[in-house]
Design a protein around this motif. Structure first.
Motif, PDB file in Angstrom:
ATOM      1  N   ASN A  92       0.862  -1.178   0.000  1.00  0.00           N
ATOM      2  CA  ASN A  92       0.000   0.000   0.000  1.00  0.00           C
ATOM      3  C   ASN A  92       0.897   1.225   0.000  1.00  0.00           C
ATOM      4  N   ARG A  93       0.951   1.935  -1.121  1.00  0.00           N
ATOM      5  CA  ARG A  93       1.846   3.075  -1.245  1.00  0.00           C
ATOM      6  C   ARG A  93       1.254   4.358  -0.670  1.00  0.00           C
ATOM      7  N   ARG A  94      -0.031   4.313  -0.303  1.00  0.00           N
ATOM      8  CA  ARG A  94      -0.652   5.482   0.313  1.00  0.00           C
ATOM      9  C   ARG A  94      -0.329   5.499   1.811  1.00  0.00           C
ATOM     10  N   GLU A  95      -0.301   6.678   2.389  1.00  0.00           N
ATOM     11  CA  GLU A  95      -0.037   6.787   3.817  1.00  0.00           C
ATOM     12  C   GLU A  95      -1.273   6.469   4.649  1.00  0.00           C
ATOM     13  N   ARG A  96      -2.432   6.522   4.033  1.00  0.00           N
ATOM     14  CA  ARG A  96      -3.695   6.309   4.749  1.00  0.00           C
ATOM     15  C   ARG A  96      -3.833   4.859   5.191  1.00  0.00           C
ATOM     16  N   ASN A  97      -3.800   4.627   6.502  1.00  0.00           N
ATOM     17  CA  ASN A  97      -3.989   3.292   7.080  1.00  0.00           C
ATOM     18  C   ASN A  97      -3.062   2.264   6.443  1.00  0.00           C
ATOM     19  N   LYS A  98      -1.804   2.341   6.776  1.00  0.00           N
ATOM     20  CA  LYS A  98      -0.806   1.468   6.164  1.00  0.00           C
ATOM     21  C   LYS A  98      -1.042  -0.006   6.471  1.00  0.00           C
ATOM     22  N   THR A  99      -1.729  -0.309   7.555  1.00  0.00           N
ATOM     23  CA  THR A  99      -1.952  -1.709   7.914  1.00  0.00           C
ATOM     24  C   THR A  99      -3.338  -2.212   7.507  1.00  0.00           C
ATOM     25  N   CYS A 100      -3.961  -1.551   6.523  1.00  0.00           N
ATOM     26  CA  CYS A 100      -5.233  -2.093   6.035  1.00  0.00           C
ATOM     27  C   CYS A 100      -4.984  -3.461   5.399  1.00  0.00           C
ATOM     28  N   PHE A 101      -6.011  -4.258   5.295  1.00  0.00           N
ATOM     29  CA  PHE A 101      -5.857  -5.618   4.794  1.00  0.00           C
ATOM     30  C   PHE A 101      -5.767  -5.664   3.271  1.00  0.00           C
ATOM     31  N   SER A 102      -5.091  -6.682   2.772  1.00  0.00           N
ATOM     32  CA  SER A 102      -5.239  -7.105   1.384  1.00  0.00           C
ATOM     33  C   SER A 102      -6.258  -8.233   1.406  1.00  0.00           C
ATOM     34  N   SER A 103      -7.438  -8.006   0.852  1.00  0.00           N
ATOM     35  CA  SER A 103      -8.545  -8.944   1.035  1.00  0.00           C
ATOM     36  C   SER A 103      -8.256 -10.337   0.491  1.00  0.00           C
TER      37      SER A 103
END
Length: 449
Positions: A92-103
């Motif tokens: 995830n190259r965005r800074e927004r919620n770096k630990t969001c899931f890869s579904s």
């Protein structure tokens, strides 16, 4: 015209101590917690994989609202977040919620995670019929291609999101807004491939800017798009140019429990998917070469049935930070409701209660609300618990209850309570709430007791 359904005698396929219906966040929390308490647990899921809306509807960015608030993931959710990231990574190259899931990775991780806890899984298992004996469920019927299959248990936990088991058992319920029964819209997300990642990140987060431009254009009547959704949230952005979700295509005025409305929503939303896809390609150079990588397998909903429980949680309870002696979850004050009537203007304040536009209240300071155990206990069935978005609450309160992390937290409470009930040979309403709270605290959960 009416038809008569023949009575049918079924062999009991299996008996377990605890049966959990629904493999989303609440069901995972319930099943894993109960299994870790040494109980035999069967987890039923109507799809071919676990994760609920995270995996089926691409809602990967579950805890974005906790960033820089001081609050953190707790309990089993925090464990999954950490271990899944460590094992499978997350581009995830965005800074927004770096630990969001890869579904997609999460599907595989959850297979392993729940089985390691000792949970038995059964996919393709839709439950909408039960056998009752007095005030208890004797068996649930799984609808299969070979006909219905009966499974018995000591305690049943409904984590279907729609309260399907509770409904089948005749538990009273509410649905949608009090005045007209309208629910929040259903959404079909899409996944894009071929985005220019470097250009999108050259000067900050261009996807945020695209969302802002879209909203401005929509309100000015410049998009020409028929969908009434004005917001345009984006998910992860990977190095290979994948945007993991575009959460936009909404169908309003649907009953999430009516197959006719579900069909209408799927058909409508897939047209909206193509509309927003073409809009993005035509208006933004960084997305010029994108293609639709996938469309979510099914429409996702934010609310539907809410069971009538021993206690009905209200928005007034949550806003006053009311303390409950039987508290089983504490959560930062956060509400998110897409306007059921598609009126997306307004100030986003909870005071409007969903009748004056959308509701979006971000986390403020250290304000919290509590969920009482009584909201997990149906009024009329003695050997059942509920968890997730279908617990006993009013419609506005549900806009906070539905947070994915909180759904898993209520699931943990239901699983621990069911394990205590089985151990002591009592109903879930007769367990020691103090012991339940103690178990939850041992699972890295914060409780004010």
């Amino acid at each position: 015209m009416k038809v008569v359904r023949k009575e049918q005698t079924l062999e009991v396929w299996k008996h377990v101590q605890i049966l959990v219906a629904g493999g989303g966040p609440a069901g995972i929390g319930a099943a894993v917690t109960a299994a870790r308490q040494g109980k035999e647990v069967l987890l039923l899921e109507k799809r071919a994989y676990l994760g609920g809306n995270i995996t089926a509807c691409y809602v990967e960015n579950c805890n974005y609202f906790l960033k820089e608030t001081g609050f953190r993931s707790e309990g089993i959710y925090g464990e999954i977040e950490k271990k899944c990231y460590e094992k499978y990574g997350n581009d995830n190259r965005r800074e927004r919620n770096k630990t969001c899931f890869s579904s997609e990775y999460l599907k595989v991780f959850l297979d392993e995670f729940v089985q390691e806890a000792g949970v038995k899984i059964l996919f393709h298992s839709f439950v909408n019929e039960v056998i009752l004996k007095d005030d208890k469920i004797e068996a649930v019927l799984i609808q299969t291609k070979k006909g219905p299959v009966a499974v018995t248990a000591d305690v049943f936990i409904d984590t279907t999101g729609d309260g399907d088991v509770a409904y089948a058992a005749g538990v009273p319920y509410e649905q949608g807004r009090e005045k007209d029964g309208l629910c929040q819209p259903g959404t079909v997300s899409l996944r894009l491939a071929g985005a220019d990642t470097r250009a999108l990140l050259d000067e900050g987060d261009r996807l945020n800017e695209i969302g802002r431009i879209f909203k401005e254009d929509y309100r000015a009547g410049r998009t020409g798009l028929p969908c009434k959704r004005q917001d345009l949230p984006f998910g992860r952005l990977t190095g290979s140019g994948v945007i993991s979700y575009v959460n936009y295509s909404c169908s309003y005025g649907l009953d999430p429990t009516d197959v006719r409305d579900l069909t209408k929503g799927e058909l409508e939303c897939r047209q909206y998917v193509m509309d927003i896809y073409r809009y993005l390609k035509e208006h933004f150079e960084e997305l010029r070469d994108t293609e639709v990588a996938s469309i979510a397998p099914e429409i996702g909903f934010r609310d539907s049935r809410r069971i009538r429980g021993k206690y009905r949680l209200t928005i007034e309870d949550m806003e006053s930070q009311r303390h409950f002696d039987d508290v089983i979850a504490v959560f930062p004050r956060f509400y998110d409701m897409l306007a059921p009537d598609a009126y997306m203007d307004g100030d986003g304040k909870v005071e409007g209660k969903g009748y004056k536009g959308h509701i979006y209240e971000p986390v403020v300071d250290q304000r919290i609300f509590e969920i009482p155990y009584g909201s997990l206990l149906p009024v009329s069935i003695a050997n059942m618990l509920t968890a997730g978005r279908c617990i006993s609450a009013d419609h506005v309160a549900e806009s906070g209850v539905r947070a994915i992390l909180l759904c898993m937290m209520t699931g943990e409470a239901a699983g621990a309570a069911a394990a205590l009930a089985v151990r002591d040979g009592v109903t879930p309403s007769e367990i020691s709430v103090k012991e339940l709270q103690s178990i939850l605290k041992q699972q890295n959960r914060t409780l004010p007791v």
